[in-house]
Design an enzyme around this catalytic site. Structure first.
Site, PDB file in Angstrom:
ATOM      1  N   HIS A  57       0.801  -1.222   0.000  1.00 35.37           N
ATOM      2  CA  HIS A  57       0.000   0.000   0.000  1.00 35.37           C
ATOM      3  C   HIS A  57       0.833   1.269   0.000  1.00 35.37           C
ATOM      4  O   HIS A  57       0.280   2.374  -0.147  1.00 35.37           O
ATOM      5  CB  HIS A  57      -0.982   0.006   1.172  1.00 35.37           C
ATOM      6  CG  HIS A  57      -2.306   0.606   0.838  1.00 35.37           C
ATOM      7  ND1 HIS A  57      -3.458   0.361   1.565  1.00 35.37           N
ATOM      8  CD2 HIS A  57      -2.692   1.448  -0.149  1.00 35.37           C
ATOM      9  CE1 HIS A  57      -4.471   1.009   1.040  1.00 35.37           C
ATOM     10  NE2 HIS A  57      -4.032   1.688  -0.008  1.00 35.37           N
TER      11      HIS A  57
ATOM     12  N   ASP B 126      -9.773  -0.623   3.936  1.00 35.84           N
ATOM     13  CA  ASP B 126      -8.573  -1.169   4.566  1.00 35.84           C
ATOM     14  C   ASP B 126      -8.907  -1.609   5.988  1.00 35.84           C
ATOM     15  O   ASP B 126      -9.718  -0.974   6.677  1.00 35.84           O
ATOM     16  CB  ASP B 126      -7.484  -0.093   4.619  1.00 35.84           C
ATOM     17  CG  ASP B 126      -6.070  -0.657   4.675  1.00 35.84           C
ATOM     18  OD1 ASP B 126      -5.868  -1.689   5.338  1.00 35.84           O
ATOM     19  OD2 ASP B 126      -5.175  -0.052   4.058  1.00 35.84           O
TER      20      ASP B 126
ATOM     21  N   HIS C 180      -6.613  -1.392   8.084  1.00 40.78           N
ATOM     22  CA  HIS C 180      -5.708  -0.512   8.814  1.00 40.78           C
ATOM     23  C   HIS C 180      -5.930   0.936   8.390  1.00 40.78           C
ATOM     24  O   HIS C 180      -6.524   1.207   7.343  1.00 40.78           O
ATOM     25  CB  HIS C 180      -4.259  -0.918   8.540  1.00 40.78           C
ATOM     26  CG  HIS C 180      -4.000  -2.376   8.744  1.00 40.78           C
ATOM     27  ND1 HIS C 180      -4.124  -3.298   7.717  1.00 40.78           N
ATOM     28  CD2 HIS C 180      -3.662  -3.080   9.841  1.00 40.78           C
ATOM     29  CE1 HIS C 180      -3.862  -4.514   8.182  1.00 40.78           C
ATOM     30  NE2 HIS C 180      -3.592  -4.414   9.469  1.00 40.78           N
TER      31      HIS C 180
ATOM     32  N   HIS D  89       4.334   1.014   4.232  1.00 39.26           N
ATOM     33  CA  HIS D  89       2.966   0.737   3.779  1.00 39.26           C
ATOM     34  C   HIS D  89       1.933   1.086   4.851  1.00 39.26           C
ATOM     35  O   HIS D  89       0.734   1.095   4.558  1.00 39.26           O
ATOM     36  CB  HIS D  89       2.815  -0.710   3.308  1.00 39.26           C
ATOM     37  CG  HIS D  89       2.718  -1.743   4.384  1.00 39.26           C
ATOM     38  ND1 HIS D  89       2.139  -2.972   4.185  1.00 39.26           N
ATOM     39  CD2 HIS D  89       3.144  -1.748   5.671  1.00 39.26           C
ATOM     40  CE1 HIS D  89       2.208  -3.691   5.282  1.00 39.26           C
ATOM     41  NE2 HIS D  89       2.810  -2.972   6.207  1.00 39.26           N
TER      42      HIS D  89
ATOM     43  N   ASP E 150      -7.352  -1.970  -0.301  1.00 37.23           N
ATOM     44  CA  ASP E 150      -6.424  -2.967   0.231  1.00 37.23           C
ATOM     45  C   ASP E 150      -7.212  -4.257   0.423  1.00 37.23           C
ATOM     46  O   ASP E 150      -8.243  -4.256   1.101  1.00 37.23           O
ATOM     47  CB  ASP E 150      -5.857  -2.466   1.558  1.00 37.23           C
ATOM     48  CG  ASP E 150      -4.741  -3.336   2.114  1.00 37.23           C
ATOM     49  OD1 ASP E 150      -4.821  -4.573   1.969  1.00 37.23           O
ATOM     50  OD2 ASP E 150      -3.806  -2.774   2.706  1.00 37.23           O
TER      51      ASP E 150
ATOM     52  N   GLU F 111      -1.904  -5.058  -2.126  1.00 39.13           N
ATOM     53  CA  GLU F 111      -1.598  -6.024  -1.070  1.00 39.13           C
ATOM     54  C   GLU F 111      -2.026  -7.458  -1.394  1.00 39.13           C
ATOM     55  O   GLU F 111      -2.241  -8.267  -0.479  1.00 39.13           O
ATOM     56  CB  GLU F 111      -2.192  -5.585   0.278  1.00 39.13           C
ATOM     57  CG  GLU F 111      -1.618  -4.269   0.810  1.00 39.13           C
ATOM     58  CD  GLU F 111      -0.226  -4.372   1.419  1.00 39.13           C
ATOM     59  OE1 GLU F 111       0.334  -5.498   1.460  1.00 39.13           O
ATOM     60  OE2 GLU F 111       0.327  -3.326   1.834  1.00 39.13           O
TER      61      GLU F 111
END
Length: 298
Positions: free
Chosen positions: A98, A121, A123, A138, A225, A270
Site C-alpha cells: 500500500h 482497509d 488498517h 505501507h 487494500d 496487497e
C-alpha cells in the site's frame, strides 16, 4: 465512467518489508483482469510495471525502511499516473504493497484539485516515523498524503498536502495503532470501523461514505487494500485481520460506488500470491474490479 483505461503495475514489497506482494500485479493479470474489463467494454492500455530498485542490503532511515527505494518508485509512479490523466484516461494501479498509494495519489492530485478518497482497509495507514511500531512505509501513505510524516514522503510529486481530511473516508478499519487513533481524532477524519458496518449495514455505510466524499470534491479515488476483506475471502494478504468485510459486502459497496459514478481513479493493493490459495485473492480482486466498474448480473 471513462471507458479508456490504463493499467500500471507496481511490484513493490519494500513498504511491507515482506516478500511476495511484489508479485501481486502479475497475479492480478493472471487472474484475467484485462479480459474481464475488455468484455465489459473498456479500452485497455496496459503500461506494464514500474521498475522498483531492489537494494543490496537492508536500509532504514529515521524509522522508515527502504525510504530511498520507496520514494524513487513512487516518484516514477506519480509521473506515469499523471501522464495517464493528461491523456484523458482512467488510471488503474495494481499493487504491490500500500505504500504505492503515495505515487498514485500524487499523480492524480496534480489534475484533480479537490480529491476525495475512499480507503478500504483493515488498517488506517496513518502512521508516521514517530508513531510506527514497525517502520514499514505501507502503514504511512494516507498520513503522508495528508501532509503528515517525513518530508520525502509528503512531498512526492513536488507538492503537499495532496488531500484534506474532510475529503477522506476509511471503510473497514479494525486494527489501528495508538498514533493513528490520536491523529484521526485530532483531524476529525471520517472512519467506518467494522463496528459501524455491523451496526448500520454496508448499504447505509456506503450511502454516508459516498455523500461525504462527493461533497466539495472534483473526483474520487478508490484505494482498496485486499486485507479490508475478511481473510476467509481474501487469504493472500500480508497483514490479515479476522472479522473483516465479507465477499458480498465488498461487492455491494463497490456496486453502489459504481452507481454513484464518482470515481476518477482506482488502485487495488496487497495481493500476496505466496500466502494465497490457488490465486484466490487475485481472482477476488478482479471480481471486485468488475463490480466497481459497473458489471451487472441483470
Amino acid at each position: 465512467m471513462n471507458k479508456n483505461m490504463s493499467i500500471v503495475g507496481v511490484p513493490m514489497d519494500l513498504g511491507a518489508d515482506r516478500r511476495g506482494v511484489d508479485m501481486g500485479p502479475s497475479a492480478i493479470r493472471y487472474a484475467g483482469v484485462v479480459a474481464r474489463l475488455e468484455k465489459m467494454g473498456f479500452h485497455i492500455e496496459d503500461r506494464g510495471d514500474i521498475f522498483v530498485t531492489r537494494p543490496h542490503r537492508f536500509t532504514e532511515t529515521e524509522n522508515h525502511k527502504y525510504l530511498d527505494e520507496v520514494v524513487e518508485a513512487n516518484e516514477k509512479l506519480a509521473d506515469v499516473v499523471s501522464d495517464i490523466m493528461t491523456a484523458g484516461r482512467f488510471p488503474l494501479v495494481l499493487g504491490g504493497d500500500h505504500s504505492i498509494a503515495l505515487g498514485t495519489i500524487a499523480g492524480i492530485a496534480k489534475h484533480v484539485k479537490n480529491l476525495g478518497v475512499i480507503w478500504f482497509d483493515a488498517h488506517g495507514d496513518l502512521n508516521t516515523g514517530e508513531t510506527s511500531p514497525s517502520g514499514n512505509i505501507h502503514g504511512m501513505p494516507l498520513a503522508a498524503s495528508l501532509g503528515y510524516g517525513h518530508k520525502r514522503l509528503t512531498n512526492i510529486g513536488g507538492f503537499a498536502p495532496k488531500l484534506q481530511p474532510e475529503n477522506v473516508v476509511i471503510i473497514g478499519a479494525r486494527d489501528l495503532d495508538q498514533g493513528e487513533r490520536d491523529l484521526i481524532k485530532r483531524i476529525g477524519m471520517k472512519v467506518f470501523t467494522m463496528h459501524e458496518i455491523d451496526k448500520l449495514g454496508m448499504a447505509r455505510v456506503m450511502e454516508e461514505a459516498i455523500a461525504h466524499v462527493s461533497k466539495n470534491t472534483d473526483g474520487v479515488h478508490l484505494s482498496l487494500d485486499l486485507d479490508g476483506l475478511d481473510p476467509h475471502d481474501a487469504p493472500g494478504v500480508g497483514t490479515p485481520v479476522i472479522g473483516g468485510i465479507s465477499y458480498r459486502e465488498g461487492h455491494v459497496s463497490l456496486e453502489m460506488l459504481a452507481d454513484a459514478d464518482i470515481l476518477c481513479s482506482a488502485e487495488f493493493v496487497e495481493v500476496n500470491p505466496i500466502l494465497d490459495r490457488e490465486n484466490m485473492t487475485a481472482r477476488v480482486a478482479v471480481a471486485l474490479m468488475s463490480s466497481v466498474f459497473g458489471d451487472k448480473l441483470l
